[in-house]
Design an enzyme around this catalytic site. Structure first.
Site, PDB file in Angstrom:
ATOM      1  N   ASP A 215      17.830  20.605  59.908  1.00  0.00           N
ATOM      2  CA  ASP A 215      17.331  19.234  59.706  1.00  0.00           C
ATOM      3  C   ASP A 215      18.487  18.249  59.912  1.00  0.00           C
ATOM      4  OD1 ASP A 215      15.471  17.288  58.966  1.00  0.00           O
ATOM      5  OD2 ASP A 215      15.915  17.482  56.822  1.00  0.00           O
TER       6      ASP A 215
ATOM      7  N   HIS B 184      13.082   8.018  54.072  1.00  0.00           N
ATOM      8  CA  HIS B 184      13.428   9.177  53.243  1.00  0.00           C
ATOM      9  C   HIS B 184      13.511   8.776  51.769  1.00  0.00           C
ATOM     10  CE1 HIS B 184      15.219  10.578  57.177  1.00  0.00           C
ATOM     11  NE2 HIS B 184      14.464  11.607  56.828  1.00  0.00           N
ATOM     12  N   GLY B 185      13.232   9.725  50.895  1.00  0.00           N
ATOM     13  CA  GLY B 185      13.361   9.481  49.452  1.00  0.00           C
ATOM     14  C   GLY B 185      12.127   8.796  48.888  1.00  0.00           C
TER      15      GLY B 185
ATOM     16  N   HIS C 243       9.258  12.075  59.555  1.00  0.00           N
ATOM     17  CA  HIS C 243      10.208  12.313  58.453  1.00  0.00           C
ATOM     18  C   HIS C 243       9.793  11.464  57.250  1.00  0.00           C
ATOM     19  CE1 HIS C 243      13.776  14.403  60.383  1.00  0.00           C
ATOM     20  NE2 HIS C 243      12.918  14.270  61.381  1.00  0.00           N
TER      21      HIS C 243
ATOM     22  N   ALA D  74       8.045  12.016  54.482  1.00  0.00           N
ATOM     23  CA  ALA D  74       6.598  11.993  54.198  1.00  0.00           C
ATOM     24  C   ALA D  74       6.278  12.076  52.708  1.00  0.00           C
ATOM     25  CB  ALA D  74       5.899  13.113  54.955  1.00  0.00           C
TER      26      ALA D  74
HETATM   27  P1  13P Z   1      11.374  13.123  52.011  1.00  0.00           P
HETATM   28  O1  13P Z   1      12.564  13.484  51.157  1.00  0.00           O
HETATM   29  O2  13P Z   1      11.035  11.679  51.916  1.00  0.00           O
HETATM   30  O3  13P Z   1      10.221  14.019  51.754  1.00  0.00           O
HETATM   31  O4  13P Z   1      11.816  13.339  53.534  1.00  0.00           O
HETATM   32  C1  13P Z   1      12.188  14.612  53.979  1.00  0.00           C
HETATM   33  C2  13P Z   1      12.717  14.562  55.385  1.00  0.00           C
HETATM   34  O5  13P Z   1      12.293  13.781  56.204  1.00  0.00           O
HETATM   35  C3  13P Z   1      13.776  15.526  55.742  1.00  0.00           C
HETATM   36  O6  13P Z   1      14.203  15.339  57.047  1.00  0.00           O
END
Ligand code: 13P
Length: 283
Positions: A81, A179-180, A207, A209
């Site tokens: 990732d 993210h987060g 990403h 999600a």
């Molecule tokens: P989240 O932490 O918001 O679920 O995102 C995960 C992600 O996109 C990892 O690449």
């Protein structure tokens, strides 16, 4: 069984569902992800970030994930990732990842293309597909920190040019995702997603999600998202379950007893996402 992510995502694209890609940091999270995929008979990606590798070691975490994948009754790909450098992607190939991301999305267009081209040449030589990103996804993910102000969504024409020029196999898009944890309700830009889908032939990746309402996830899948990344909701399930368990059992010192309920809670999160993404029964 351990497979390449390419076959998983091309099947998802063909049949209009999305494969879940779940981040792991350790044995317990890996077990939770695999058990959920097996319970739901779903193909799945286990993803490992640079931060997870720093935490658990390149010699350990990918081996745990690969071993789990090889023993699983469903197809599992092991994905890097947000690969932050050519070097880390090469190391990932050496230890047996079956899918990699090279994230150079912070660089200007031409440099992003050049970085991805390098990785595509090497990864394709050993049969491993490559995810890349164009546009800037908001929020904080390990080393990737983009302030909301700077966050730039993916331009459909630029995305088409980028995929053509870089030769990447999958494209991560910025359409209002972050993210987060979200501050307030996220609003994905579905017109933008539809325009990207029209111009870009490869499977698209969402990403950030965690926390996106189910209805928006369903719409995103209908409009061509084939891989959906979840990390924060797994972390949340882990942390809240361990906290509650320790509050109720303050004298417990056995890690197996402390972490057992957390594995079940994380498995439940992954199972729910698999149903939502439409990948249940697709193994
Ligand atoms: P989240 O932490 O918001 O679920 O995102 C995960 C992600 O996109 C990892 O690449």
């Amino acid at each position: 069984m351990l497979v390449s992510s390419k076959e998983l995502l091309l099947d998802a694209q063909k049949h209009g569902y999305a494969v879940g890609a779940f981040n792991t940091n350790n044995l317990e999270i890996t077990h939770a992800i695999i058990r959920a995929a097996e319970a739901k008979k779903a193909p799945i990606l286990i993803q490992i970030s640079a931060g997870a590798i720093r935490y658990a070691g390149l010699d350990f975490l990918p081996m745990i994930a690969r071993q789990a994948a090889m023993k699983a009754s469903v197809p599992v790909a092991i994905h890097l990732d947000h690969g932050p450098s050519f070097e880390l992607v090469m190391k990932a190939l050496r230890v047996g990842f079956t899918s990699v991301m090279r994230d150079a999305s912070k660089l200007p267009f031409e440099q992003n293309v050049a970085e991805v081209v390098k990785v595509v040449e090497a990864a394709h030589a050993v049969g491993v597909p490559v995810e890349a990103e164009i546009g800037k996804i908001g929020g904080a993910e390990e080393h990737v920190v983009v302030s909301e102000r700077e966050a730039l969504m993916t331009d459909p024409d630029e995305a088409a040019k980028f995929v053509e020029a870089s030769g990447c196999d999958f494209l991560a898009v910025a359409i209002g995702n972050a993210h987060g944890f979200y501050k307030g309700e996220p609003k994905l830009d579905f017109d933008r997603l539809a325009a990207i889908r029209e111009k870009v032939p490869v499977p698209l990746v969402l990403h950030g999600a965690s926390g996106i309402p189910d209805e928006q996830i369903r719409k995103a899948v209908e409009r061509g998202i084939c891989k959906i990344n979840i990390d924060t909701e797994i972390r949340y399930a882990f942390a809240t379950t361990v906290r509650a368990f320790m509050a109720e059992n303050p004298k417990q010192i056995d890690p197996r007893k402390i972490l057992g309920p957390a594995i079940e809670a994380m498995q439940a999160v992954v199972e729910r996402k698999i149903e939502l993404f439409g990948s249940a029964g697709r193994a």
